[in-house]
Design an enzyme around this catalytic site. Sequence first.
Site, short mmCIF file in Angstrom:
data_model
loop_
_atom_site.label_atom_id
_atom_site.label_comp_id
_atom_site.label_asym_id
_atom_site.label_seq_id
_atom_site.Cartn_x
_atom_site.Cartn_y
_atom_site.Cartn_z
N LYS A 109 -0.40 0.10 -2.59
CA LYS A 109 0.78 -0.34 -3.33
C LYS A 109 0.41 -1.64 -4.04
O LYS A 109 0.51 -2.73 -3.48
CB LYS A 109 1.96 -0.59 -2.39
CG LYS A 109 2.23 0.54 -1.37
CD LYS A 109 1.61 0.24 -0.05
CE LYS A 109 2.05 1.11 1.10
NZ LYS A 109 2.21 2.50 0.92
N HIS B 257 8.45 -1.41 8.15
CA HIS B 257 7.31 -0.84 7.42
C HIS B 257 6.27 -1.91 7.07
O HIS B 257 5.30 -1.63 6.37
CB HIS B 257 7.84 -0.17 6.14
CG HIS B 257 6.87 0.75 5.48
ND1 HIS B 257 6.36 0.49 4.22
CD2 HIS B 257 6.31 1.92 5.88
CE1 HIS B 257 5.54 1.47 3.87
NE2 HIS B 257 5.49 2.35 4.85
N HIS C 189 -2.79 5.52 -0.93
CA HIS C 189 -1.68 4.91 -0.20
C HIS C 189 -1.46 3.46 -0.63
O HIS C 189 -0.56 2.80 -0.14
CB HIS C 189 -1.97 4.99 1.30
CG HIS C 189 -0.82 4.66 2.18
ND1 HIS C 189 -0.73 3.48 2.90
CD2 HIS C 189 0.32 5.35 2.47
CE1 HIS C 189 0.40 3.46 3.59
NE2 HIS C 189 1.06 4.57 3.34
N ASP D 48 -1.44 -8.24 -16.98
CA ASP D 48 -1.93 -9.20 -17.97
C ASP D 48 -3.04 -10.12 -17.46
O ASP D 48 -3.21 -11.24 -17.99
CB ASP D 48 -0.76 -10.06 -18.49
CG ASP D 48 0.24 -9.25 -19.29
OD1 ASP D 48 -0.08 -8.12 -19.67
OD2 ASP D 48 1.35 -9.76 -19.52
N LYS E 209 3.16 -4.66 7.32
CA LYS E 209 1.83 -4.76 7.91
C LYS E 209 1.39 -6.22 7.81
O LYS E 209 1.10 -6.71 6.70
CB LYS E 209 0.82 -3.86 7.20
CG LYS E 209 1.04 -2.36 7.38
CD LYS E 209 1.90 -1.79 6.31
CE LYS E 209 2.12 -0.29 6.50
NZ LYS E 209 3.12 0.23 5.57
N ASP F 158 -4.27 -17.75 14.03
CA ASP F 158 -4.26 -19.21 14.13
C ASP F 158 -3.52 -19.89 12.99
O ASP F 158 -3.76 -21.07 12.70
CB ASP F 158 -5.69 -19.76 14.23
CG ASP F 158 -6.33 -19.42 15.58
OD1 ASP F 158 -5.60 -19.01 16.50
OD2 ASP F 158 -7.56 -19.57 15.70
#
Length: 514
Positions: free
Chosen positions: A434, A252, A432, A439, A254, A259
Site C-alpha cells: 500500500k 489492521h 499486497h 512528484d 502493523k 527502544d
Amino acid sequence: MKTIKKLFGLLFHRVVLVGLAILLQVAFIGVILWRFAPYFIYFHLFSAVISVGVVLHIINGHTNPSYKIAWLIPVLVLPVFGVTFYLLLGGSRLSPRQKRKMRCISQQAAAQVPPNNPILDRMAEENPDAANQSRYLERYALSPVHRHTQTEYLPIGEITFQKMCQELEKAEHYIFMEYFIIEGGQMWDTLLEILRRKASQGVDVRVIYDDFGSIMTLPYRYDLQLEAMGIRCAVFNPFVPVVNLQLNNRDHRKICVIDGHSGFTGGINLADEYINAYEKYGHWKDTAVFLHGDAVWNLTVMFLTMWDYLKGGEKDFSRYKPLVYNPGGVKSDGYVQPFSDSPLDNETTGETVYLNLINKAKRYVHITTPYLIIDNEMVTALCMAAKSGVDVRIITPHVADKWYVHAVTRAYYEVLVESGVQIFEYTPGFIHAKTFVVDDEYAVVGTINMDYRSLYLHFECGAWMYKTRCVAQVAEDFLKTQAVSQPVSLEMCRSVPWYVRITRSVLSAFAPLM
C-alpha cells in the site's frame, strides 16, 4: 491416525464452533418468526416502521454515501433481516464504557502533540501545500511531523524480515509489536525466538494481535502461551460466538518499535507468505518502511494508547521517547509523519491523506494497492487528476486472494482507464503493498488499502514522508514493479463478457460491506 486427528482438530476448531453458535442464533431468530406467523401482518407493519427509522438514521449519518446505499438495499428489500443485521453490524457504535476509554486514549494522544510545532512552521516556509497536509494530520490524527529521522524503504518482505531480525537483536530496553496476522512458520518462529530470548534478558517485550485476523493462524488463547514465555500480550477484539457490531472493527495496523528510536510499519504481517517462504498466490509483493529517530515516537504512542485501551495501566509515556535511549539523536532526512486512522472518531484520515496527495499532484501519482474498491470521491479525484494531465498509475494484483474482491476491483477499471488512468496488474502474483508516491516529493507507506474496510472500518497506520530519501526509493521500486506488470487496456475492459459484468455489478452494490 494423522487424518483422524486432523479431522478432529478441524471439527473442533473455534471458527467452526463460533460459526455453529452464530448459525444457532440465526436459526433462533427464524424459529421466532415462524412461531409468530399468525401475527405476520402486525409483525410486518412493526418491521416496516422500524425500517423507516433505520433508513432515516442511515441517510442522516456521517458515513460515506456508498456505505449508506449498501445498507439501504437489504434494509428496504428485506426489512426484518436487513434491520437486524444493520443493528448488529452496521456501524462503529460504542458502549458508554468504551466511549470513556476511547476518550482517554484521544486525550493521551493529544497530550503528546506540541502546542506550537516549529517543524511545521519551517515546512510552511518551504512549501505551504505540504504544510497544509501535515497540519491536517497533526490536528485530526494527533500525529505531529518530525525531522531528525532517517528513512529506509524496504521493497519486499524478505528484506523487511532480515532487517527486523537485525534490529530486534539490538533491543536493550523494550520491543513493541502490533500486527493483524501472526502465523507460526519460518518468519514468526524466528522472530519469536528473538522475542523470547530478549524477554528472558529483562527486555520489556509486548505483542498485540487481532483475534479476527489471526483466527485461522493461531490457536485459541495464544496470548497465554506468549505470557508463559515472558512476553506480555494483548488481544484486540477477541472473537466470540455472538453476532455483534465489534466484528466490523479490526486492528489492521502493523507496528514494530525497538527502544523508542527504531520502528517499522507497512503492509507486512508476520506470516510466511509475506516473505515468500511458500507460494500462496504466486509471488507475494509487499513493502515496509524502517524509521530511525524522532518520528518513531508517533508509532510508540499508537502502540501505547492501544495497549492502554486493551490492558490499561500505561499512563506515563515520557520514558519511551526516542531520546531516552538514543540521546545523540539522528540527522534529519526530510519530514516524516507516521499517522494512525481510527474507525471510531468519524474522521476518515486515511482517505483524506490519499485525496490530498492526488489533488495536490502536479506531475504524477503512482499507487500500489491490493484492492481497488473506492467511493465516488476517490474515483472523481483519480479521473480529474488524469484528465488534467497528471500521470496517474495504479498497480493491482493479477492473482487474486479473494475472487469476489478482485472482481469488484476490476469493475472500476473501465471508468478509470477511460479517463486516462493507467492500470497495471502485477503479473508474478499478488501485490499486497500500500504505497503512494507523488512528484518525487511525497510518499506514503502503510497499512491502508484502497477499500471501504481500510478507509472506514479498521484501525490503520502509515508514514507520510516529504522530501526524504525514501521517496526516491518508493518511486524507483514502483517503476521496477510496473516493468513486470501487465497493462490494462480500454479494449480489455470493454470486451468483458456480459455475465461477468452482471456479477461485478451485483458484487459492486455490496462492495462497502466486503
